[in-house]
Design a protein around this motif. Structure first.
Motif, PDB file in Angstrom:
ATOM      1  N   ALA A 145       7.793  -4.569  10.986  1.00 60.49           N
ATOM      2  CA  ALA A 145       9.054  -3.852  11.171  1.00 60.49           C
ATOM      3  C   ALA A 145       9.232  -2.756  10.118  1.00 60.49           C
ATOM      4  O   ALA A 145       9.625  -1.630  10.445  1.00 60.49           O
ATOM      5  N   VAL A 146       8.942  -3.079   8.856  1.00 61.94           N
ATOM      6  CA  VAL A 146       9.088  -2.085   7.785  1.00 61.94           C
ATOM      7  C   VAL A 146       8.088  -0.944   7.984  1.00 61.94           C
ATOM      8  O   VAL A 146       8.428   0.236   7.828  1.00 61.94           O
ATOM      9  N   SER A 147       6.853  -1.291   8.338  1.00 66.06           N
ATOM     10  CA  SER A 147       5.839  -0.263   8.572  1.00 66.06           C
ATOM     11  C   SER A 147       6.218   0.616   9.760  1.00 66.06           C
ATOM     12  O   SER A 147       5.946   1.819   9.765  1.00 66.06           O
ATOM     13  N   GLY A 148       6.842   0.018  10.782  1.00 66.99           N
ATOM     14  CA  GLY A 148       7.300   0.792  11.917  1.00 66.99           C
ATOM     15  C   GLY A 148       8.363   1.804  11.531  1.00 66.99           C
ATOM     16  O   GLY A 148       8.353   2.948  11.996  1.00 66.99           O
ATOM     17  N   PHE A 149       9.277   1.383  10.654  1.00 65.00           N
ATOM     18  CA  PHE A 149      10.302   2.304  10.157  1.00 65.00           C
ATOM     19  C   PHE A 149       9.661   3.471   9.413  1.00 65.00           C
ATOM     20  O   PHE A 149      10.005   4.636   9.644  1.00 65.00           O
ATOM     21  N   VAL A 150       8.719   3.151   8.532  1.00 63.48           N
ATOM     22  CA  VAL A 150       8.036   4.188   7.753  1.00 63.48           C
ATOM     23  C   VAL A 150       7.297   5.148   8.676  1.00 63.48           C
ATOM     24  O   VAL A 150       7.373   6.373   8.520  1.00 63.48           O
ATOM     25  N   ALA A 151       6.597   4.607   9.662  1.00 62.08           N
ATOM     26  CA  ALA A 151       5.850   5.447  10.596  1.00 62.08           C
ATOM     27  C   ALA A 151       6.786   6.326  11.422  1.00 62.08           C
ATOM     28  O   ALA A 151       6.456   7.472  11.734  1.00 62.08           O
ATOM     29  N   GLY A 152       7.943   5.803  11.768  1.00 64.07           N
ATOM     30  CA  GLY A 152       8.899   6.587  12.536  1.00 64.07           C
ATOM     31  C   GLY A 152       9.471   7.753  11.759  1.00 64.07           C
ATOM     32  O   GLY A 152       9.831   8.782  12.340  1.00 64.07           O
ATOM     33  N   VAL A 153       9.531   7.623  10.435  1.00 67.30           N
ATOM     34  CA  VAL A 153      10.095   8.682   9.599  1.00 67.30           C
ATOM     35  C   VAL A 153       9.053   9.728   9.231  1.00 67.30           C
ATOM     36  O   VAL A 153       9.296  10.934   9.323  1.00 67.30           O
ATOM     37  N   VAL A 154       7.857   9.265   8.800  1.00 65.77           N
ATOM     38  CA  VAL A 154       6.860  10.209   8.275  1.00 65.77           C
ATOM     39  C   VAL A 154       5.555  10.228   9.062  1.00 65.77           C
ATOM     40  O   VAL A 154       4.640  10.973   8.729  1.00 65.77           O
ATOM     41  N   GLY A 155       5.429   9.404  10.105  1.00 69.00           N
ATOM     42  CA  GLY A 155       4.246   9.464  10.947  1.00 69.00           C
ATOM     43  C   GLY A 155       3.100   8.573  10.559  1.00 69.00           C
ATOM     44  O   GLY A 155       2.143   8.422  11.315  1.00 69.00           O
ATOM     45  N   VAL A 156       3.151   7.968   9.371  1.00 68.73           N
ATOM     46  CA  VAL A 156       2.070   7.093   8.925  1.00 68.73           C
ATOM     47  C   VAL A 156       2.654   5.782   8.398  1.00 68.73           C
ATOM     48  O   VAL A 156       3.640   5.790   7.665  1.00 68.73           O
ATOM     49  N   PRO A 157       2.050   4.621   8.754  1.00 70.02           N
ATOM     50  CA  PRO A 157       2.627   3.327   8.371  1.00 70.02           C
ATOM     51  C   PRO A 157       1.904   2.673   7.194  1.00 70.02           C
ATOM     52  O   PRO A 157       1.828   1.460   7.118  1.00 70.02           O
ATOM     53  N   ILE A 158       1.355   3.461   6.279  1.00 72.82           N
ATOM     54  CA  ILE A 158       0.425   2.883   5.299  1.00 72.82           C
ATOM     55  C   ILE A 158       1.077   1.887   4.343  1.00 72.82           C
ATOM     56  O   ILE A 158       0.399   1.001   3.817  1.00 72.82           O
ATOM     57  N   ILE A 159       2.357   2.055   4.068  1.00 80.19           N
ATOM     58  CA  ILE A 159       3.077   1.118   3.201  1.00 80.19           C
ATOM     59  C   ILE A 159       4.165   0.457   4.036  1.00 80.19           C
ATOM     60  O   ILE A 159       4.969   1.146   4.671  1.00 80.19           O
ATOM     61  N   PRO A 160       4.195  -0.877   4.072  1.00 74.47           N
ATOM     62  CA  PRO A 160       3.345  -1.853   3.380  1.00 74.47           C
ATOM     63  C   PRO A 160       2.155  -2.337   4.211  1.00 74.47           C
ATOM     64  O   PRO A 160       1.510  -3.307   3.838  1.00 74.47           O
ATOM     65  N   LEU A 161       1.846  -1.670   5.327  1.00 69.09           N
ATOM     66  CA  LEU A 161       0.834  -2.163   6.258  1.00 69.09           C
ATOM     67  C   LEU A 161      -0.544  -2.296   5.627  1.00 69.09           C
ATOM     68  O   LEU A 161      -1.184  -3.350   5.734  1.00 69.09           O
ATOM     69  N   MET A 162      -1.022  -1.235   4.977  1.00 68.96           N
ATOM     70  CA  MET A 162      -2.392  -1.249   4.456  1.00 68.96           C
ATOM     71  C   MET A 162      -2.606  -2.303   3.371  1.00 68.96           C
ATOM     72  O   MET A 162      -3.573  -3.073   3.434  1.00 68.96           O
ATOM     73  N   PRO A 163      -1.739  -2.386   2.345  1.00 70.28           N
ATOM     74  CA  PRO A 163      -1.930  -3.444   1.352  1.00 70.28           C
ATOM     75  C   PRO A 163      -1.897  -4.836   1.976  1.00 70.28           C
ATOM     76  O   PRO A 163      -2.626  -5.736   1.545  1.00 70.28           O
ATOM     77  N   TYR A 164      -1.041  -5.013   2.982  1.00 71.93           N
ATOM     78  CA  TYR A 164      -0.948  -6.312   3.653  1.00 71.93           C
ATOM     79  C   TYR A 164      -2.258  -6.657   4.360  1.00 71.93           C
ATOM     80  O   TYR A 164      -2.812  -7.751   4.173  1.00 71.93           O
ATOM     81  N   LEU A 165      -2.777  -5.749   5.187  1.00 74.36           N
ATOM     82  CA  LEU A 165      -4.010  -6.018   5.924  1.00 74.36           C
ATOM     83  C   LEU A 165      -5.187  -6.225   4.984  1.00 74.36           C
ATOM     84  O   LEU A 165      -6.043  -7.087   5.212  1.00 74.36           O
ATOM     85  N   GLN A 166      -5.243  -5.426   3.917  1.00 73.30           N
ATOM     86  CA  GLN A 166      -6.343  -5.560   2.964  1.00 73.30           C
ATOM     87  C   GLN A 166      -6.236  -6.837   2.139  1.00 73.30           C
ATOM     88  O   GLN A 166      -7.216  -7.261   1.534  1.00 73.30           O
ATOM     89  N   GLY A 167      -5.042  -7.449   2.125  1.00 76.35           N
ATOM     90  CA  GLY A 167      -4.864  -8.682   1.378  1.00 76.35           C
ATOM     91  C   GLY A 167      -5.107  -9.935   2.189  1.00 76.35           C
ATOM     92  O   GLY A 167      -5.099 -11.043   1.643  1.00 76.35           O
ATOM     93  N   LEU A 168      -5.339  -9.782   3.503  1.00 73.04           N
ATOM     94  CA  LEU A 168      -5.605 -10.945   4.347  1.00 73.04           C
ATOM     95  C   LEU A 168      -7.021 -11.469   4.128  1.00 73.04           C
ATOM     96  O   LEU A 168      -7.901 -10.753   3.655  1.00 73.04           O
ATOM     97  N   ASP A 169      -7.212 -12.712   4.498  1.00 73.68           N
ATOM     98  CA  ASP A 169      -8.542 -13.311   4.412  1.00 73.68           C
ATOM     99  C   ASP A 169      -9.362 -12.860   5.621  1.00 73.68           C
ATOM    100  O   ASP A 169      -9.494 -13.569   6.617  1.00 73.68           O
ATOM    101  N   VAL A 170      -9.880 -11.632   5.522  1.00 74.35           N
ATOM    102  CA  VAL A 170     -10.645 -11.030   6.613  1.00 74.35           C
ATOM    103  C   VAL A 170     -11.982 -10.554   6.051  1.00 74.35           C
ATOM    104  O   VAL A 170     -12.021  -9.953   4.973  1.00 74.35           O
ATOM    105  N   LYS A 171     -13.040 -10.817   6.772  1.00 81.72           N
ATOM    106  CA  LYS A 171     -14.354 -10.355   6.347  1.00 81.72           C
ATOM    107  C   LYS A 171     -14.367  -8.834   6.288  1.00 81.72           C
ATOM    108  O   LYS A 171     -13.771  -8.171   7.138  1.00 81.72           O
TER     109      LYS A 171
END
Length: 255
Positions: A145-171
């Motif tokens: 939801a927060v990333s969607g708000f950010v993307a709606g304002v400036v076109g890119v959802p990098i915060i907090p989306l990117m730190p979140y995805l990079q912090g997951l237990d993903v190969k």
């Protein structure tokens, strides 16, 4: 954002500059798996209105993210895992475009500058979150939801989306495709929102379609030269560039 923007006032030099930025941003995405919309928005807004920059990224981000999402063989697995993140992100993006995006709030550039500074600082300081498996389900809708708000304002959802995805237990091999799947949903929602609100009209759509070519060419080149360059050094250079751009954007709008 207004329904009738300044598309007709965009000069040939600005369009050429924008296409060159897409070539650079595509190369970065091919090398490190992300960064195309972030770099495009950060650099093109130095010479273009934010509404024009967001419209330009519509089609290139769809094509590049579909390409990235399709490679890896884990599409359905990723979709099942990430839908609690993707659905709130899409809804938040659309609602934000509906509520504030069309009006082009004056504080949008402050949000953009803050995002660029925070994101680049996290990268330069090598700060990486580690999301425990028990926190993933409750955090996903909030981050979306927060990333969607950010993307709606400036076109890119990098915060907090990117730190979140990079912090997951993903190969590591799966992370690039995960970014592609999530950002594919984001770019599709953004484009549909732009179309629905009249912000991706004929002239803008032509420019955005033209930008697909340098974006994919850069992405192809980046994938080919990945083995010849130090990706880590390149990644640091990208973060420094984003930091400088963010500081410049903040200074030019506030000072």
């Amino acid at each position: 954002m207004t329904r009738r923007g300044a598309a007709s006032k965009v000069t040939t030099d600005q369009i050429i500059f924008g296409l060159a930025v897409f070539l650079l941003a595509g190369t970065v995405k091919g090398l490190v798996g992300l960064g195309l919309p972030t770099i495009v928005i950060a650099l093109t807004t130095l010479v273009l209105p934010l509404t024009e920059a967001i419209a330009m990224i519509a089609l290139p981000t769809i094509f590049s993210n579909v390409w990235q999402a399709a490679v890896g063989g884990n599409f359905w697995k990723i979709l099942r895992r990430q839908w609690p993140l993707m659905v709130p992100l899409a809804i938040g993006l659309y609602l934000t475009m509906w509520l504030v995006g069309q009006k082009g709030p004056n504080w949008a550039f402050i949000v953009l500058a803050t995002i660029l500074i925070v994101y680049s600082a996290l990268g330069l300081l090598r700060i990486r979150l580690h999301i425990h498996a028990d926190l993933e389900k409750p955090l996903a809708p909030v981050v979306g939801a927060v990333s969607g708000f950010v993307a709606g304002v400036v076109g890119v959802p990098i915060i907090p989306l990117m730190p979140y995805l990079q912090g997951l237990d993903v190969k590591p091999s799966e992370l690039v495709q995960t970014l592609g799947v999530v950002l594919c949903a984001t770019s599709l929602t953004l484009t549909l929102s732009l179309l629905n609100f009249g912000l991706l009209d004929g002239p803008r759509a032509i420019v955005s379609a033209a930008a697909v070519v340098p974006a994919l060419a850069g992405m192809w080149a980046g994938q080919r030269i990945r083995q010849r360059l130090s990706v880590e050094q390149f990644r640091l250079a990208v973060f420094w560039a984003l930091l400088v751009t963010g500081l410049y954007t903040f200074a030019s709008r506030v000072l």
